[in-house]
Design a protein around this motif. Structure first.
Motif, short mmCIF file in Angstrom:
data_model
loop_
_atom_site.label_atom_id
_atom_site.label_comp_id
_atom_site.label_asym_id
_atom_site.label_seq_id
_atom_site.Cartn_x
_atom_site.Cartn_y
_atom_site.Cartn_z
N ARG A 213 0.65 -1.17 0.03
CA ARG A 213 -0.05 -0.09 0.01
C ARG A 213 1.01 1.21 0.01
O ARG A 213 1.76 1.20 0.76
CB ARG A 213 -0.85 0.06 1.19
N ARG A 218 -3.03 4.04 2.22
CA ARG A 218 -3.25 4.10 3.63
C ARG A 218 -3.98 5.29 4.25
O ARG A 218 -4.66 4.94 5.17
CB ARG A 218 -1.85 4.18 4.22
N ILE A 815 -0.81 6.54 9.56
CA ILE A 815 -0.50 6.58 7.99
C ILE A 815 0.76 7.59 7.88
O ILE A 815 1.21 7.94 6.90
CB ILE A 815 -1.69 7.26 7.40
#
Length: 816
Positions: A213, A218, A815
């Motif tokens: 990802r 994210r 994140i």
């Protein structure tokens, strides 16, 4: 299988191999190397992943309940958005799978076999048990089997074992599919084929689907789960409120309310990412950039440090012999000896190819050999008249019998020319060519300086300027002399004042190493391990790093970097670990991928804003109605109108029309600075309209229609400003800068007018005709909302929200 030779083996087998007839017979008996391409997920898996997620399942269940209650229209709208999302998601990912399969075919290594006494290049599927395979540096093993003959063979089995160290292989040692030949060459007998291969048994494939990802993914995942939690809490609050006030809602109303609440989860963000990636992949493919990992085109936009070797990037991938400076022998003898050295060496690279092309030499019998290695910087052959060595002058200088002409060496390197030293020693006694760590022979007599030219690519200067304008820091990591690299870099317009050699990096602590790496832009005499360490050093300072390469010596750094970019002409090993392949070997094409990545992030920032504003504003109206004891404010059909006109259609347009702009490291802080004030003020305006209608004893459908109109008009008004800073709200500059979005807003207003005016559409969406004064009042409320929103941004609410959000995410967020 037993480690034994094929039944057809005889003394001439190593030169003859199988015959075409024997190979065909074995393939017919099922002894072929059945190697299906598995570059991506199966279609079944794609459908499953798109259909089965918590939000979709809940909405499907609610739709079933609505159908059971006879509310087919509500069920169609509730499940319709999900089904549309699923259908387009499956289509886009299926298209991506087909594209990745085509990429796998394009970049799939070919196999060289000996049949009928000739070397042939065939597809790996055509290999049969008992075939003789020729393996050279950069090749990936396609089958398992023993080594029958080798010359300096070292392999990388990292894909099989996880260990990155090179492993020296000898005759009778086993080679396994999935490993890479890094140095030397060999003859391999195919024994473990098809499903018998070790790589198949442990399911390790160089190009298998990787669900890595990106930061944007994210962020999307984080916001979807955060909104799912908010929606769940909202559902509990609404249920508790109506239970306390009315003893609960009728089953039909409860089911419709649940459909509205669950649909607030912005699961469509995943769909929009897929759409944005697909658009970018198509655009970059036109420019000769092949995306092997779909989200790599977004990752490249995050890159702020780009590492690359000058060879194949700043320069073309071809060398030519510029001059030959004799240090003793006459020119004719020198040319013959150097030409024979290049022709006799088992290891072939661009240097030996340039020498062979310029000098006519005949192969001679080799008694011992040290193949070239990028860490050693030299190669050697023991022939019948002594030992010959070719390597970097600064590496060989310590074992020479005489000094080299330093002034000439410096002059050549300042011109960006590559200089090698050809040396000789008559005595072969004491030569230690240990397989693992061969030692450089002592007392070498210098024969000649070999001067090679590596020409700049015509677009090198323009490419460097584009990356500089995009804010990307460029780092050149080369195995050549640092002065040579620096000279070429300056010719290409690279603003670098000095270069350092790997010796300057020895003995440094990790902290000092990282500090020096950040201060320096050009590195020479760098080994593969040094490249990897430099990439890690940049990452340790918080940078997002891309590595560009074409040779097998770049593989460790390519695997370490967040984005691996490889030239099409690179070895199969390097293409196998690449996220992005430059089909035309044009470094300049990478800047196009950077532009597309910036376009994705810019488009997704506006899409983020629209999705979150719609979700939060509707949630606030529902919560307000529950607290105030009013009826549930919207139906699924009215929610569909709001979602389609303020988010659905505009989001697709934002993705398609996005401009390439530099965006912040995290999208969410800027998005929330826009979203929270906008959503709060829209929620207040919408609830005020709904409450006012209820206070004046209007019908429930009139109140819901007025609320729908207010939410739609406010949401549409935000479209031209979704890709601009909040401070630009209610100003004319965004309308002048993006007239396409202004026209889009007008089109959405026209669509809403059609929904309200056409009887069939109005009945389907459960809207009601309001009076002229009521529409004027709603427009007045929208204007008042705009002024209130402008006031909140003018008072600095957005700036404070951005600062708080950014600090929280960077310190504690998942994140960051």
């Amino acid at each position: 299988m037993a480690n034994e030779l094929a039944p057809t083996f005889d003394p001439g087998f190593l030169e003859r191999g199988l015959s075409s007839a024997e190979a065909a017979a074995r393939h017919a008996r099922g002894e072929g190397n059945d190697a299906p391409l598995e570059s991506n997920r199966s279609y079944r898996r794609i459908v499953f992943d798109n259909v089965v997620n918590p939000v979709h399942v809940i909405l499907f269940v609610i739709s079933g309940g609505l159908i059971a209650l006879g509310l087919v229209g509500d069920a169609v709208l509730t499940a319709g958005l999900v089904l549309g999302n699923v259908a387009i998601g499956v289509f886009q990912e299926g298209r991506a799978k087909r594209q990745l399969d085509q990429i796998a075919i394009l970049t799939r290594p070919q196999a060289s076999v000996i049949r009928d006494g000739e070397e042939r290049v065939i597809d790996p599927d055509e290999i049969v048990r008992g075939d003789l395979l020729v393996v050279r540096a950069g090749d990936q093993m396609q089958v398992d089997g023993p080594v029958l003959r080798e010359a300096g063979l070292s392999v990388d089995e990292a894909l099989l074992t996880g260990e990155s160290d090179l492993i020296r292989k000898h005759v009778s040692d086993q080679l396994h599919s999935g490993s890479f030949c890094m140095t030397g060459e060999a003859l391999l007998l195919a024994q473990g084929i098809g499903r018998e291969r070790l790589s198949h048994r442990i399911t390790v494939q160089a190009r298998s689907f990787r669900n890595v990802r990106t930061p944007l993914q994210r962020e999307v995942s984080f916001i979807i789960w955060a909104m799912a939690l908010i929606v769940a809490l909202l559902g509990l609050a609404v249920a508790n409120s109506f239970l306390n006030l009315y003893g609960g809602l009728p089953l039909v109303e409860s089911t419709r309310a649940a459909a509205v609440i669950v649909a607030l989860v912005p699961q469509g963000l995943w769909f929009m990412i897929t759409v944005a990636y697909s658009m970018a992949v198509v655009r970059t493919a036109r420019g000769g950039v092949l995306i092997q990992r779909m989200n790599a085109v977004e990752s490249i936009s995050r890159v702020d440090v780009l590492c690359f070797d000058k060879t194949g990037t700043l320069t073309t991938n071809q060398l030519r012999l510029e001059s030959l400076r004799s240090l003793g022998p006459d020119e004719a003898s020198l040319r013959q000896r150097l030409g024979s050295f290049a022709a006799s060496a088992s290891f072939k690279n661009r240097t030996s190819a340039a020498i062979e092309e310029a000098l006519s030499g005949k192969p001679r019998e080799v008694r011992a050999e040290v193949v070239f290695d990028s860490a050693r910087k030299w190669s050697a052959l023991v022939l019948d008249d002594g030992v010959y060595v070719l390597g970097a002058p600064d590496v060989l200088s310590a074992v020479l019998t005489t000094e080299l002409p330093a002034a000439e060496l410096e002059a050549w390197t300042q011109q960006g020319l590559r200089v090698l030293l050809f040396a000789y020693r008559r005595e072969t006694v004491g030569i230690d060519f240990d397989d693992a760590h061969p030692r450089l022979p002592e007392a070498l007599d210098p024969l000649a300086l070999v001067v090679l030219r590596d020409e700049l690519r015509p677009d090198a200067r323009e490419t460097i300027e584009r990356f500089g304008d995009a804010g990307v820091k460029l780092k050149i990591l080369s195995g050549d002399h640092p002065d040579t690299v620096l000279a070429l870099a300056r010719q290409a317009g690279f603003a670098a004042s000095s270069a350092i050699s790997r010796e300057d990096l020895d003995g440094l602590t990790d902290a000092d190493f990282a500090a020096l790496a950040m201060e320096t832009d050009v590195f020479g005499r760098i080994t593969p391990d040094d490249k990897q360490r430099l990439v890690r050093a940049f990452q340790s300072r918080g940078h997002y790093v891309a590595m560009t390469g074409d040779g097998i010596n770049d593989i460790p750094a390519l695997k370490t970097a967040q984005v691996a970019v490889v030239m099409r002409s690179g070895s199969p090993a390097t293409r196998g670990v690449a996220d992005i392949v430059l089909l035309d070997d044009s470094f300049g094409a990478l800047s196009q991928a950077l532009v597309e990545g910036q376009r994705i992030r810019e488009g997704m920032e506006g899409i983020f804003r629209l999705f979150l504003v719609r979700t939060l504003s509707v949630a606030l109206v529902i919560l307000g109605a529950a607290i105030a004891g009013e009826a549930f404010p919207l139906t699924p059909r009215q929610t569909a109108v709001v979602a389609t006109l303020t988010v659905g259609l505009p989001a697709v347009a934002l993705a398609a029309w996005a401009k390439p702009e530099r965006s912040p490291r995290l999208i969410l802080p800027d998005a929330l600075a826009f979203v929270l004030p906008a959503a709060a003020t829209i929620g207040i305006a919408g609830f005020a309209v709904y409450l006012a209608y209820n206070e004046f004893d209007a019908s429930l459908n009139e109140a819901r229609t007025a609320l729908t109109a207010t939410l739609v008009l406010c949401g549409i008004s935000l479209i031209p400003y979704a890709v601009h800073p909040p401070e630009a709200w209610l100003s004319l500059s965004p309308l002048r800068h993006r007239p396409d979005l202004a026209w889009l807003s007008l089109a959405m207003i026209g669509a809403f007018c059609a929904d309200s005016a056409v009887p069939g559409l109005r009945r389907f969406f459960e809207l009601q005709v309001l009076g002229v004064f009521e529409y004027v009042a709603i427009v007045g409320v929208v204007i008042a909302w705009a002024l209130l929103a402008k006031l909140t941004w003018w008072l600095g609410a957005g700036r404070r929200i951005k600062l708080v959000t950014q600090n929280l995410l960077e310190r504690h967020g998942p994140i960051a």
